[in-house]
Design a protein around this motif. Structure first.
Motif, short mmCIF file in Angstrom:
data_model
loop_
_atom_site.label_atom_id
_atom_site.label_comp_id
_atom_site.label_asym_id
_atom_site.label_seq_id
_atom_site.Cartn_x
_atom_site.Cartn_y
_atom_site.Cartn_z
N ALA A 4 -5.38 15.33 4.05
CA ALA A 4 -6.54 14.43 4.12
C ALA A 4 -7.02 14.34 5.56
N GLY A 5 -8.16 14.95 5.86
CA GLY A 5 -8.74 14.86 7.19
C GLY A 5 -9.56 13.59 7.32
N ILE A 6 -9.95 13.28 8.55
CA ILE A 6 -10.75 12.06 8.78
C ILE A 6 -12.21 12.44 8.93
N CYS A 7 -13.06 11.72 8.23
CA CYS A 7 -14.50 11.92 8.37
C CYS A 7 -15.06 10.71 9.14
N SER A 8 -15.69 10.96 10.26
CA SER A 8 -16.17 9.83 11.07
C SER A 8 -17.68 9.69 11.06
N HIS A 9 -18.38 10.59 10.36
CA HIS A 9 -19.84 10.57 10.46
C HIS A 9 -20.55 10.19 9.16
N ARG A 10 -19.92 10.31 8.04
CA ARG A 10 -20.64 10.19 6.77
C ARG A 10 -20.67 8.74 6.28
N PRO A 11 -21.84 8.22 5.88
CA PRO A 11 -21.89 6.85 5.35
C PRO A 11 -21.01 6.73 4.10
N VAL A 12 -20.46 5.55 3.87
CA VAL A 12 -19.66 5.31 2.66
C VAL A 12 -20.59 5.19 1.46
N LEU A 13 -21.72 4.55 1.67
CA LEU A 13 -22.73 4.42 0.61
C LEU A 13 -23.71 5.57 0.69
N GLN A 14 -24.04 6.11 -0.49
CA GLN A 14 -25.02 7.20 -0.56
C GLN A 14 -26.06 6.79 -1.60
N PRO A 15 -27.28 7.32 -1.51
CA PRO A 15 -28.27 7.03 -2.54
C PRO A 15 -27.75 7.49 -3.91
N CYS A 16 -28.13 6.78 -4.96
CA CYS A 16 -27.64 7.10 -6.30
C CYS A 16 -28.81 7.40 -7.22
N ALA A 17 -28.72 8.49 -7.96
CA ALA A 17 -29.82 8.89 -8.85
C ALA A 17 -29.70 8.28 -10.24
N LEU A 18 -28.58 7.60 -10.52
CA LEU A 18 -28.39 7.04 -11.86
C LEU A 18 -29.27 5.82 -12.07
N GLU A 19 -29.81 5.71 -13.28
CA GLU A 19 -30.66 4.57 -13.60
C GLU A 19 -29.88 3.27 -13.41
N GLY A 20 -30.49 2.32 -12.73
CA GLY A 20 -29.86 1.02 -12.54
C GLY A 20 -29.03 0.90 -11.27
N TYR A 21 -28.91 2.00 -10.53
CA TYR A 21 -28.09 1.97 -9.30
C TYR A 21 -28.88 2.59 -8.15
N SER A 22 -28.94 1.87 -7.04
CA SER A 22 -29.58 2.46 -5.86
C SER A 22 -28.55 3.14 -4.97
N PHE A 23 -27.27 2.67 -5.07
CA PHE A 23 -26.23 3.22 -4.19
C PHE A 23 -24.98 3.59 -4.96
N GLN A 24 -24.36 4.67 -4.51
CA GLN A 24 -23.03 5.04 -4.99
C GLN A 24 -22.09 5.02 -3.79
N LEU A 25 -20.83 4.84 -4.10
CA LEU A 25 -19.84 4.75 -3.03
C LEU A 25 -18.80 5.85 -3.24
N ASP A 26 -18.55 6.63 -2.19
CA ASP A 26 -17.53 7.68 -2.27
C ASP A 26 -16.38 7.31 -1.34
N PRO A 27 -15.28 6.76 -1.88
CA PRO A 27 -14.15 6.43 -1.01
C PRO A 27 -13.52 7.68 -0.40
N TYR A 28 -13.70 8.81 -1.07
CA TYR A 28 -13.17 10.09 -0.58
C TYR A 28 -14.30 11.10 -0.52
#
Ligand code: SF4
Length: 265
Positions: A4-28
């Motif tokens: 498991a490497g460290i990512c220091s640049h990528r936002p935790v929240l990303q835009p989400c294309a699913l109906e009813g959600y503006s944001f998705q969260l990728d813990p990994y």
């Protein structure tokens, strides 16, 4: 366990294309489950069989990101599985959920792992949340061919049952429906007693050059060579008669099935 490497640049929240959600969260970033059909493989930054990435300080980063948005449901499980094996050690998902619970953000989680049961205490506190389990195969032989690093169905089903019995809103995602291999009716019967909603999605492919199609083609060539040509016709064409027929069968079933069936084929 993969590196498991460290990512220091990528936002935790990303835009989400699913109906009813503006944001998705990728813990990994990346997914050890490494399902061979996964569409997210097509844009993978590392070889997930060897390396995934975690956020440097997920709690601090997420706290900063949600401070500028309204309270709203967050989807977890779109590009990676929040309960892949590394979660037992790194607890990236647990840390994110604790913060979201404190700030009263509901979540919709999707996973293939029974580790999700660990966080029932948080889901119970997070009003408006739901937890889903995804399944694509009714037997372990096919599951191991297409998603060798995931848990067996019986463990996922047990998790779904526990969540449901504990009063957490549950759903099942039957995805991807693999032509001639996935028995949608049998999977619906298995999960219906423990699901508030069942979603059904087809195997849908865009490009012959994509990594997920190359993986599927190789598996079919080795294990189901007689299906290969039909797959090329069906998986790249949502109007194919295979899907039309399945849609009609499922619409009939929809009237007789107790949990809500959402047919997204
Ligand atoms: S669990 Fe989900 S995100 Fe992970 S590889 Fe499988 S399909 Fe992709």
């Amino acid at each position: 366990m993969v590196k498991a490497g460290i990512c220091s640049h990528r936002p935790v929240l990303q835009p989400c294309a699913l109906e009813g959600y503006s944001f998705q969260l990728d813990p990994y970033i990346g997914c050890e489950h490494h399902c061979y059909y996964c569409y997210a493989l097509n844009k993978a930054e590392t070889d997930w069989a060897k390396e995934i990435q975690i956020h440097q300080d997920i709690r601090a980063q997420l706290s900063n990101e949600i401070s500028s948005i309204d309270t709203q449901p967050i989807y977890i499980g779109w590009n990676s599985d929040a309960y892949q094996p590394s979660e037992a050690d790194y607890q990236q998902t647990r840390q994110a959920l604790e913060l979201l619970a404190e700030r009263r953000f509901p979540v919709c989680v999707l996973t293939k792992s029974d580790l999700v049961v660990r966080d029932m205490d948080l889901f119970k506190r997070m009003s408006g949340s739901s937890v889903g389990i995804s399944l694509a195969f009714q037997n372990d032989h096919d599951r191991e061919l297409f998603e060798a690093n995931t848990q067996a169905n019986r463990e996922r089903l047990e998790a779904l049952k526990t969540l449901h019995q504990e009063g957490i809103k549950t759903y099942t995602l039957i995805c991807p429906v693999m032509p001639f291999i996935t028995d949608v009716g049998e999977l619906i019967s298995l999960v219906a007693p423990y699901s508030d909603t069942i979603w059904i999605y087809a195997l849908s492919l865009d490009r012959y050059e994509n990594r997920n199609w190359k993986n599927i083609r190789q598996i079919l060539q080795e294990h189901y060579p007689e299906m290969l040509k039909k797959y090329e016709e069906i998986a790249f064409n949502s109007d194919h008669s295979y899907w039309t027929r399945l849609r009609s069968e499922l619409r009939l079933l929809q009237r007789q099935t107790q949990p809500e069936l959402r047919i997204e084929l």
